[in-house]
Design an enzyme around this catalytic site. Structure first.
Site, PDB file in Angstrom:
ATOM      1  N   PHE A 119      -9.745   2.349   3.643  1.00 26.23           N
ATOM      2  CA  PHE A 119      -8.600   2.329   4.548  1.00 26.23           C
ATOM      3  C   PHE A 119      -8.910   3.264   5.724  1.00 26.23           C
ATOM      4  O   PHE A 119      -9.339   4.391   5.520  1.00 26.23           O
ATOM      5  CB  PHE A 119      -7.366   2.809   3.781  1.00 26.23           C
ATOM      6  CG  PHE A 119      -6.069   2.608   4.500  1.00 26.23           C
ATOM      7  CD1 PHE A 119      -5.427   1.381   4.439  1.00 26.23           C
ATOM      8  CD2 PHE A 119      -5.487   3.640   5.213  1.00 26.23           C
ATOM      9  CE1 PHE A 119      -4.209   1.193   5.093  1.00 26.23           C
ATOM     10  CE2 PHE A 119      -4.275   3.451   5.868  1.00 26.23           C
ATOM     11  CZ  PHE A 119      -3.638   2.227   5.808  1.00 26.23           C
ATOM     12  N   ASP A 190      -9.688   7.592  -4.102  1.00 26.85           N
ATOM     13  CA  ASP A 190      -8.349   7.321  -3.589  1.00 26.85           C
ATOM     14  C   ASP A 190      -7.738   6.199  -4.435  1.00 26.85           C
ATOM     15  O   ASP A 190      -8.299   5.103  -4.538  1.00 26.85           O
ATOM     16  CB  ASP A 190      -8.438   6.909  -2.110  1.00 26.85           C
ATOM     17  CG  ASP A 190      -7.069   6.824  -1.456  1.00 26.85           C
ATOM     18  OD1 ASP A 190      -6.100   6.481  -2.162  1.00 26.85           O
ATOM     19  OD2 ASP A 190      -6.964   7.084  -0.237  1.00 26.85           O
ATOM     20  N   TYR A 215       4.544   5.551  -2.829  1.00 27.00           N
ATOM     21  CA  TYR A 215       5.494   4.574  -2.287  1.00 27.00           C
ATOM     22  C   TYR A 215       5.001   3.143  -2.406  1.00 27.00           C
ATOM     23  O   TYR A 215       5.705   2.222  -2.010  1.00 27.00           O
ATOM     24  CB  TYR A 215       5.850   4.908  -0.837  1.00 27.00           C
ATOM     25  CG  TYR A 215       4.664   5.027   0.112  1.00 27.00           C
ATOM     26  CD1 TYR A 215       4.036   3.896   0.596  1.00 27.00           C
ATOM     27  CD2 TYR A 215       4.187   6.277   0.496  1.00 27.00           C
ATOM     28  CE1 TYR A 215       2.949   4.008   1.453  1.00 27.00           C
ATOM     29  CE2 TYR A 215       3.095   6.399   1.344  1.00 27.00           C
ATOM     30  CZ  TYR A 215       2.486   5.263   1.817  1.00 27.00           C
ATOM     31  OH  TYR A 215       1.406   5.372   2.651  1.00 27.00           O
ATOM     32  N   LYS A 216       3.790   2.945  -2.945  1.00 20.26           N
ATOM     33  CA  LYS A 216       3.290   1.575  -3.166  1.00 20.26           C
ATOM     34  C   LYS A 216       3.702   1.147  -4.576  1.00 20.26           C
ATOM     35  O   LYS A 216       4.873   0.910  -4.819  1.00 20.26           O
ATOM     36  CB  LYS A 216       1.792   1.525  -2.892  1.00 20.26           C
ATOM     37  CG  LYS A 216       1.484   1.768  -1.409  1.00 20.26           C
ATOM     38  CD  LYS A 216       0.009   1.892  -1.080  1.00 20.26           C
ATOM     39  CE  LYS A 216      -0.166   2.161   0.419  1.00 20.26           C
ATOM     40  NZ  LYS A 216      -1.511   2.626   0.771  1.00 20.26           N
ATOM     41  N   ARG A 362      -1.773 -10.961   2.655  1.00 22.79           N
ATOM     42  CA  ARG A 362      -1.828 -10.238   1.377  1.00 22.79           C
ATOM     43  C   ARG A 362      -0.596 -10.519   0.528  1.00 22.79           C
ATOM     44  O   ARG A 362       0.528 -10.546   1.047  1.00 22.79           O
ATOM     45  CB  ARG A 362      -1.857  -8.724   1.619  1.00 22.79           C
ATOM     46  CG  ARG A 362      -3.010  -8.206   2.403  1.00 22.79           C
ATOM     47  CD  ARG A 362      -3.127  -6.698   2.234  1.00 22.79           C
ATOM     48  NE  ARG A 362      -1.910  -5.974   2.628  1.00 22.79           N
ATOM     49  CZ  ARG A 362      -1.777  -4.649   2.563  1.00 22.79           C
ATOM     50  NH1 ARG A 362      -2.760  -3.912   2.081  1.00 22.79           N
ATOM     51  NH2 ARG A 362      -0.663  -4.065   2.952  1.00 22.79           N
TER      52      ARG A 362
HETATM   53  C1  LIG Z   1      -1.658   3.304   2.042  1.00 25.86           C
HETATM   54  C2  LIG Z   1      -2.886   4.112   2.190  1.00 25.86           C
HETATM   55  C3  LIG Z   1      -2.876   5.315   2.903  1.00 25.86           C
HETATM   56  C4  LIG Z   1      -1.644   5.772   3.623  1.00 25.86           C
HETATM   57  O1  LIG Z   1      -1.689   7.132   3.957  1.00 25.86           O
HETATM   58  P1  LIG Z   1      -0.344   7.881   4.414  1.00 25.86           P
HETATM   59  O2  LIG Z   1      -0.776   9.225   4.806  1.00 25.86           O
HETATM   60  O3  LIG Z   1       0.585   7.861   3.241  1.00 25.86           O
HETATM   61  O4  LIG Z   1       0.250   7.106   5.544  1.00 25.86           O
HETATM   62  C5  LIG Z   1      -4.049   6.057   2.936  1.00 25.86           C
HETATM   63  N1  LIG Z   1      -5.168   5.628   2.308  1.00 25.86           N
HETATM   64  C6  LIG Z   1      -5.206   4.464   1.607  1.00 25.86           C
HETATM   65  C7  LIG Z   1      -6.462   4.046   0.936  1.00 25.86           C
HETATM   66  C8  LIG Z   1      -4.068   3.665   1.546  1.00 25.86           C
HETATM   67  O5  LIG Z   1      -4.101   2.506   0.915  1.00 25.86           O
END
Ligand SMILES: *Cc1c(COP(=O)(O)O)cnc(C)c1O
Length: 403
Positions: A119, A190, A215-216, A362
């Site tokens: 990401f 992660d 939050y996911k 998705r």
């Molecule tokens: C959703 C996601 C994030 C989001 O980061 P925030 O700081 O909460 O906005 C970061 N890394 C990955 C791999 C994600 O899937």
């Protein structure tokens, strides 16, 4: 967790969510839906705790311990040792903190290895850290399939997201961590698309650091706090990098110099978001009688059903996720050159997924509140949107800020 053989009751977990009528929600991989208990819990925290106890809430309502207490509830879902997970900040911040601490454990090496499926924020944070350190570190990216070959003894830290946010491709955490360890490579995983989506065994895999969001798949609500895991092997010796007062050994001594607190507490930074944590606590109640194995088995069934249905009825869509369920997380993605407009039309008809540039649609498959009927209706509606050409209206081509 339920004992051997007892099956998780998914009708019961579904009833614990407040989903709007007529909506099939296939985006819990991006923002989990509202647990029924969350609104009452947050309201109580506001009126009974904040309203009545005022500042006494930090002691009397246990606000200060929430990051550890809820951290232990998440630990159970990701195979982490009790007392090794703490909540706070956002995931981007926790990526930075874990990576900075990890690099210090390997001072003689300069390379951070990650992959092109990660990401972007994880890569941006790593790039920013490299620039701030200004000590010749390098962020090196390979294709996801080439990671194993790139694990040389030049690598300081392997930083990967287990499940690819676009395609759902799943890395083999046990194998990559096992290869990295004897080469002296520190691992940072992660779990953004893993925690609450599939079984994770941080302790069993002997991972060094992990981070993730709530939050996911954990359903804490928009902006819910992130979590960080540090292996008990390191927890008392890592430097937290973001050395905030709540990670101090004695925050209320107000000393002028920083001394890290013991264990995972040192990874705390500042004041915890109590209202978000109240909704997370309500969301964690849903997991009490849930087995991650049952969730995984059910997720695989539902994903297979979705793929089979879409491939049979929507010939214009190409599967972007691995076909082998053992190599896929809890989402299914398809490619289409007009993926954005098709997704907008689907959302208009009550099937909510999302879109990631350039062409990925998705669909998050979340057994806690999605069942076979939802999957088969979603396939019907998607097939109908495509064959009717209804997706090709101007309104569905207009791009919103969040896709
Ligand atoms: C959703 C996601 C994030 C989001 O980061 P925030 O700081 O909460 O906005 C970061 N890394 C990955 C791999 C994600 O899937």
């Amino acid at each position: 967790m339920r004992s051997n053989g007892a099956m998780t009751d998914f009708a019961k977990t579904r009833a614990m969510f407040d989903l709007p009528d007529g909506v099939i929600y296939l985006d819990g991989n991006s923002l989990g839906p509202l647990p029924r208990a969350a609104a009452g819990r947050v309201a109580d925290t506001i009126s009974k705790e904040w309203g009545q106890q005022l500042i006494r809430g930090w002691n009397d309502a246990g606000w200060m311990e929430m990051p550890r207490r809820i951290g232990d509830r998440i630990a159970r879902l990701i195979g982490a040792e009790p007392g090794s997970v703490v909540l706070g900040d956002t995931l981007s911040i926790k990526v930075y903190q874990a990576l900075a601490s990890a690099l210090e454990l390997n001072p003689g090496r300069k390379v951070i290895l990650s992959d092109t499926g990660n990401f972007p924020t994880d890569l941006y944070m790593a790039d920013g850290l490299v620039r701030s350190l200004d000590r010749g570190h390098e962020l090196r990216l390979t294709a996801p399939d080439d990671i194993e070959a790139a694990l040389t003894d030049e690598i300081a830290v392997l930083m990967l997201t287990e499940v690819d946010y676009r395609t759902g491709r799943l890395h083999d955490m046990a194998r990559l961590t096992e290869i990295a360890r004897p080469k002296g490579i520190i691992t940072v995983w992660d779990l953004a698309h893993s925690a609450g989506a599939l079984p994770v065994d941080l302790g069993g895999c002997d991972v060094d650091f992990a981070v993730g969001c709530t939050y996911k798949y954990l359903n804490s609500g928009p902006g819910g706090p992130a979590f960080i895991y540090v292996s008990p092997r390191h927890a008392d010796r890592v430097r937290p990098a973001l050395s905030g007062w709540l990670g101090h050994e004695a925050p209320f001594a107000f000393d002028l110099d920083y001394r890290a607190g013991s264990g995972i507490d040192r990874m705390r930074v500042g004041t915890p978001p109590v209202l978000q944590m109240a909704s997370l606590a309500a969301a964690m109640d849903v997991w009490d009688d849930v087995s991650m194995r049952d969730v995984r088995a059910r997720s695989v069934e539902l994903c297979e059903m979705f793929i089979t249905g879409v491939e049979a009825r929507c010939p214009g869509l190409t599967l972007a996720s691995p076909r082998d369920s053992a190599r896929r997380g809890s989402q299914v993605s398809f490619r289409h050159p007009h993926g954005y407009a098709i997704m907008q039309a689907l959302i208009h008809e009550g099937v909510i997924g999302d879109f990631r540039a350039p062409d990925i649609m998705r669909f998050g498959i979340t057994p806690l509140y999605i069942n076979e009927t939802d999957i088969s209706r979603a396939v019907d509606i998607l097939a109908d949107v495509l064959t009717s050409g209804r997706w090709d209206r101007p309104q569905f081509h207009k791009r919103a800020a969040v896709t």
